[in-house]
Scaffold this motif. Structure first.
Motif, PDB file in Angstrom:
ATOM      1  N   ARG A 284       0.900  -1.251   0.171  1.00 44.79           N
ATOM      2  CA  ARG A 284       0.067   0.017   0.049  1.00 44.79           C
ATOM      3  C   ARG A 284       0.766   1.219  -0.074  1.00 44.79           C
ATOM      4  NH1 ARG A 284      -3.185  -0.942   4.761  1.00 44.79           N
ATOM      5  NH2 ARG A 284      -3.619   1.438   4.940  1.00 44.79           N
ATOM      6  N   LEU A 285       1.906   1.208   0.708  1.00 42.33           N
ATOM      7  CA  LEU A 285       2.884   2.455   0.843  1.00 42.33           C
ATOM      8  C   LEU A 285       3.383   2.712  -0.717  1.00 42.33           C
ATOM      9  CD1 LEU A 285       4.551   1.641   3.985  1.00 42.33           C
ATOM     10  CD2 LEU A 285       3.670   3.922   3.383  1.00 42.33           C
ATOM     11  N   ARG A 286       3.836   1.569  -1.155  1.00 42.10           N
ATOM     12  CA  ARG A 286       4.317   1.648  -2.524  1.00 42.10           C
ATOM     13  C   ARG A 286       3.307   2.180  -3.547  1.00 42.10           C
ATOM     14  NH1 ARG A 286       9.204  -0.545  -4.228  1.00 42.10           N
ATOM     15  NH2 ARG A 286       8.257  -1.331  -6.302  1.00 42.10           N
ATOM     16  N   ASP A 287       2.041   1.504  -3.476  1.00 44.24           N
ATOM     17  CA  ASP A 287       1.096   2.142  -4.465  1.00 44.24           C
ATOM     18  C   ASP A 287       0.705   3.517  -4.306  1.00 44.24           C
ATOM     19  OD1 ASP A 287       0.997  -0.435  -5.443  1.00 44.24           O
ATOM     20  OD2 ASP A 287      -0.971  -1.030  -4.139  1.00 44.24           O
ATOM     21  N   ALA A 288       0.899   3.994  -3.078  1.00 44.86           N
ATOM     22  CA  ALA A 288       0.689   5.415  -2.742  1.00 44.86           C
ATOM     23  C   ALA A 288       1.666   6.400  -3.207  1.00 44.86           C
ATOM     24  CB  ALA A 288       0.296   5.545  -1.080  1.00 44.86           C
ATOM     25  N   GLY A 289       2.825   5.588  -3.854  1.00 47.86           N
ATOM     26  CA  GLY A 289       3.876   6.533  -3.977  1.00 47.86           C
ATOM     27  C   GLY A 289       4.925   6.854  -2.973  1.00 47.86           C
ATOM     28  N   VAL A 290       5.014   6.231  -1.841  1.00 47.63           N
ATOM     29  CA  VAL A 290       5.819   6.277  -0.734  1.00 47.63           C
ATOM     30  C   VAL A 290       7.160   5.551  -1.256  1.00 47.63           C
ATOM     31  CG1 VAL A 290       6.347   6.095   1.687  1.00 47.63           C
ATOM     32  CG2 VAL A 290       4.182   6.563   0.979  1.00 47.63           C
ATOM     33  N   THR A 291       8.167   6.237  -0.917  1.00 53.84           N
ATOM     34  CA  THR A 291       9.544   5.606  -1.150  1.00 53.84           C
ATOM     35  C   THR A 291       9.668   4.527   0.027  1.00 53.84           C
ATOM     36  OG1 THR A 291      10.659   7.457  -2.215  1.00 53.84           O
ATOM     37  CG2 THR A 291      12.192   5.820  -1.173  1.00 53.84           C
ATOM     38  N   VAL A 292      10.005   3.343  -0.035  1.00 50.29           N
ATOM     39  CA  VAL A 292      10.140   2.347   0.859  1.00 50.29           C
ATOM     40  C   VAL A 292      11.470   1.812   0.598  1.00 50.29           C
ATOM     41  CG1 VAL A 292       9.280   0.174   1.918  1.00 50.29           C
ATOM     42  CG2 VAL A 292       7.733   1.794   0.831  1.00 50.29           C
ATOM     43  N   ALA A 293      12.242   1.868   1.839  1.00 51.62           N
ATOM     44  CA  ALA A 293      13.614   1.105   1.793  1.00 51.62           C
ATOM     45  C   ALA A 293      13.627  -0.046   2.765  1.00 51.62           C
ATOM     46  CB  ALA A 293      14.710   2.326   2.408  1.00 51.62           C
ATOM     47  N   LEU A 294      14.832  -0.788   2.970  1.00 55.82           N
ATOM     48  CA  LEU A 294      14.684  -1.759   3.838  1.00 55.82           C
ATOM     49  C   LEU A 294      15.904  -1.702   5.042  1.00 55.82           C
ATOM     50  CD1 LEU A 294      14.944  -5.017   1.519  1.00 55.82           C
ATOM     51  CD2 LEU A 294      13.036  -3.863   2.745  1.00 55.82           C
ATOM     52  N   GLY A 295      15.724  -1.957   6.054  1.00 60.86           N
ATOM     53  CA  GLY A 295      16.692  -2.080   7.055  1.00 60.86           C
ATOM     54  C   GLY A 295      16.634  -3.309   8.079  1.00 60.86           C
ATOM     55  N   THR A 296      17.860  -3.626   8.566  1.00 58.56           N
ATOM     56  CA  THR A 296      17.928  -4.694   9.532  1.00 58.56           C
ATOM     57  C   THR A 296      17.464  -4.222  10.812  1.00 58.56           C
ATOM     58  OG1 THR A 296      20.174  -4.064   9.894  1.00 58.56           O
ATOM     59  CG2 THR A 296      19.726  -5.763   8.103  1.00 58.56           C
ATOM     60  N   ASP A 297      17.346  -3.021  11.206  1.00 56.88           N
ATOM     61  CA  ASP A 297      17.301  -2.607  12.708  1.00 56.88           C
ATOM     62  C   ASP A 297      18.613  -3.071  13.293  1.00 56.88           C
ATOM     63  OD1 ASP A 297      16.299  -1.488  14.765  1.00 56.88           O
ATOM     64  OD2 ASP A 297      14.459  -2.355  14.665  1.00 56.88           O
ATOM     65  N   GLY A 298      18.671  -3.165  14.546  1.00 56.26           N
ATOM     66  CA  GLY A 298      19.953  -3.760  15.322  1.00 56.26           C
ATOM     67  C   GLY A 298      19.832  -5.125  15.208  1.00 56.26           C
ATOM     68  N   ALA A 299      21.197  -5.469  15.405  1.00 53.92           N
ATOM     69  CA  ALA A 299      21.361  -7.253  15.223  1.00 53.92           C
ATOM     70  C   ALA A 299      20.892  -7.904  16.383  1.00 53.92           C
ATOM     71  CB  ALA A 299      22.821  -7.505  15.057  1.00 53.92           C
ATOM     72  N   ALA A 300      20.510  -7.275  17.599  1.00 54.47           N
ATOM     73  CA  ALA A 300      19.872  -7.580  18.747  1.00 54.47           C
ATOM     74  C   ALA A 300      18.273  -8.275  18.264  1.00 54.47           C
ATOM     75  CB  ALA A 300      19.605  -7.007  19.790  1.00 54.47           C
ATOM     76  N   SER A 301      17.753  -7.686  17.276  1.00 49.09           N
ATOM     77  CA  SER A 301      16.253  -7.760  17.010  1.00 49.09           C
ATOM     78  C   SER A 301      16.292  -8.403  15.573  1.00 49.09           C
ATOM     79  CB  SER A 301      15.338  -6.660  17.114  1.00 49.09           C
ATOM     80  OG  SER A 301      15.793  -5.620  16.360  1.00 49.09           O
ATOM     81  N   ASN A 302      17.109  -9.169  15.089  1.00 49.04           N
ATOM     82  CA  ASN A 302      17.043  -9.539  13.678  1.00 49.04           C
ATOM     83  C   ASN A 302      17.508 -11.062  13.428  1.00 49.04           C
ATOM     84  OD1 ASN A 302      18.078  -9.946  10.780  1.00 49.04           O
ATOM     85  ND2 ASN A 302      17.501  -7.897  10.622  1.00 49.04           N
ATOM     86  N   ASN A 303      18.540 -11.946  13.600  1.00 47.54           N
ATOM     87  CA  ASN A 303      19.727 -11.046  14.326  1.00 47.54           C
ATOM     88  C   ASN A 303      20.899 -11.162  13.462  1.00 47.54           C
ATOM     89  OD1 ASN A 303      18.143 -11.348  16.939  1.00 47.54           O
ATOM     90  ND2 ASN A 303      19.145 -12.826  17.759  1.00 47.54           N
TER      91      ASN A 303
END
Ligand SMILES: N[C@@H](CCSC[C@H]1O[C@@H](n2cnc3c(=O)[nH]cnc32)[C@H](O)[C@@H]1O)C(=O)O
Ligand SMILES: [Zn+2]
Length: 429
Positions: A284-303
């Motif tokens: 939905r974000l992409r359809d609305a034209g929002v730029t979406v990126a990716l993140g791992t967040d910290g290694a403690a919540s991924n890992n």
């Protein structure tokens, strides 16, 4: 130094893959892409059997949290932060944070990430790690004012602005900065009202955790009686250079608002799954034209900090979220990991074309799990792993050649991080 990446296939900005060499000029920029005439270059990288990608962009994280990898798992966000993470973060020294950031740098270089965003503290040692590693990063000091007296709260925010001004342009310009209030509800409204305009005046972007959990949304509702989108917008936090992390719990008006304000969202699917935060409305974000990126967040919540994992998770979770297997297709996942991240961070990278900085990852496709090859973009999204990366280049400099990291001593970095992590746990308990 000039460089020729030769013999491979190249992922072009339109996500087609074609046989091409990439020549890099003395200034670290891509000078030509295509079937190039042989011309002497100082260095060559063999990309035969591989695909040359734009270096991946990890648009949200806390690099030094590599020290806390596996330290506290299987808890929801609030309990995890308050019972485990914040107490041990309280004993981390600048040297600890530097060691954790260097470990993150090794991990990112090895998995083809060349640029990352980082919200943490002791940012000076993170900037040093970035300089030594040869990576590119947008760094900031995370501000939390809950539980602090007025003076300490104001000092924390002032530090975020001072740090942003001090380190902008460090590491030969590869370090840029942002002011990073942790989240709308963990920072006092008056201080946001005071410092957000100052950040804008200084020309420094803002980055914060946004609508990560249902509790984050409720906290603003209780405090201000509005949605976090309206609250942040009122405070001037949704500027066109702002990028926000998570955006899991968004209503339609907030999605439209993000699109209208040109605010990018960093999707962190692994962290959202692990902390059971929810499923972001990526399609939905992409359809609305929002730029979406990716993140791992910290290694403690991924890992881990492997963006190939993240791309796959994003495609998978994006489908599950809307019960539609055509949502967040492979191309979208690859785009989010490259161009989306570059746009979110306002960096001139994320595409392989003449004139762009030479931030590249060469993925070795000669692996059983990448055989046969019907569609290389499918493989990049669904089957490739960080460990398939063979060479990594940032700003025209080779950071890893044939899986050997050249800028940091990977064994020494691992040893130091492991020792410092053990020590920090002792001090915290
Ligand atoms: N100056 C602040 C530190 C803020 S740095 C940013 C913070 O975000 C925390 N963090 C890591 N992952 C997440 C997440 O997913 N949501 C919210 N906070 C997180 C991280 O542990 C770190 O404490 C202080 O004095 O506490
Ligand atoms: Zn985070």
């Amino acid at each position: 130094m000039t460089l020729l990446v030769t013999g491979g296939r190249v992922l072009r900005p339109d996500l087609t893959v074609e046989r091409a060499d990439v020549r890099v000029d003395d200034d670290g920029r891509i000078d030509a892409v295509g079937a190039l005439e042989r011309r002497e270059t100082d260095q060559t990288l063999d990309a035969s059997g591989g695909i040359v990608l734009p270096g991946l962009v990890n648009a949200h994280g806390h690099a030094a949290m590599t020290l806390l990898r596996g330290y506290a798992d299987d808890k929801p966000l609030d309990a995890w932060l308050q019972e485990d993470v914040w107490p041990i973060e309280g004993v981390l020294t600048p040297e600890d944070v530097g060691a954790g950031a260097r470990l993150a740098a090794v991990e990112m270089i090895r998995s083809g990430t060349t640029a990352f965003a980082d919200m943490y503290f002791h940012v000076g040692t993170v900037a040093e790690a970035v300089a030594d590693a040869g990576l590119r990063a947008r760094l900031g000091h995370g501000v939390v004012t809950v539980g602090k007296d007025d003076e300490a709260a104001r000092a924390d925010f002032a530090e975020s602005l001072a740090v942003a001004e001090e380190y902008d342009g460090a590491a030969d310009g590869r370090v840029t900065t942002a002011v990073m209030p942790h989240a709308p509800h963990t920072v006092d409204t008056d201080l946001l009202a005071e410092f957000v305009p100052k950040a804008h005046e200084a020309g420094v972007p803002l980055h914060f955790h946004f609508n990560e959990t249902a509790e984050y949304v409720e906290a603003i509702d209780e405090e201000a009686g509005v949605r976090p989108g309206a609250y942040a917008d009122d405070l001037g936090m949704l500027a066109d250079d702002t990028w926000v992390a998570h955006g899991v719990h968004l209503d339609d008006a907030e999605i439209d608002l993000l699109a209208e304000r040109d605010v990018a969202v960093v999707h962190c699917p692994a962290s959202n799954m692990k902390l059971a935060s929810g499923m972001a409305p990526v399609q939905r974000l992409r359809d609305a034209g929002v730029t979406v990126a990716l993140g791992t967040d910290g290694a403690a919540s991924n890992n881990d900090l492997d963006l190939f994992d993240e791309a796959r998770d994003a495609a998978m979770l994006g489908k599950l979220a809307v019960d539609d297997a055509s949502a967040v297709p492979a191309e979208a996942a690859v785009e989010m990991a490259t161009r989306g991240g570059a746009e979110a961070l306002g960096l001139p990278v994320g595409r392989i074309e003449a004139g762009a900085p030479a931030d590249l990852a060469v993925v070795d496709f000669d692996a059983p799990h990448l055989t046969p090859e019907h569609d290389p973009v499918s493989h990049l999204a669904y089957a490739a792993r960080g460990s398939d990366v063979r060479h990594t280049v940032c700003d025209g400099r080779v950071l890893m050649r044939d899986r050997e990291v050249l800028t940091l001593d990977a064994d020494a970095v691992k040893r130091e991080a492991a020792e410092r992590a053990r020590d920090a746990v002792d001090r915290a308990s």
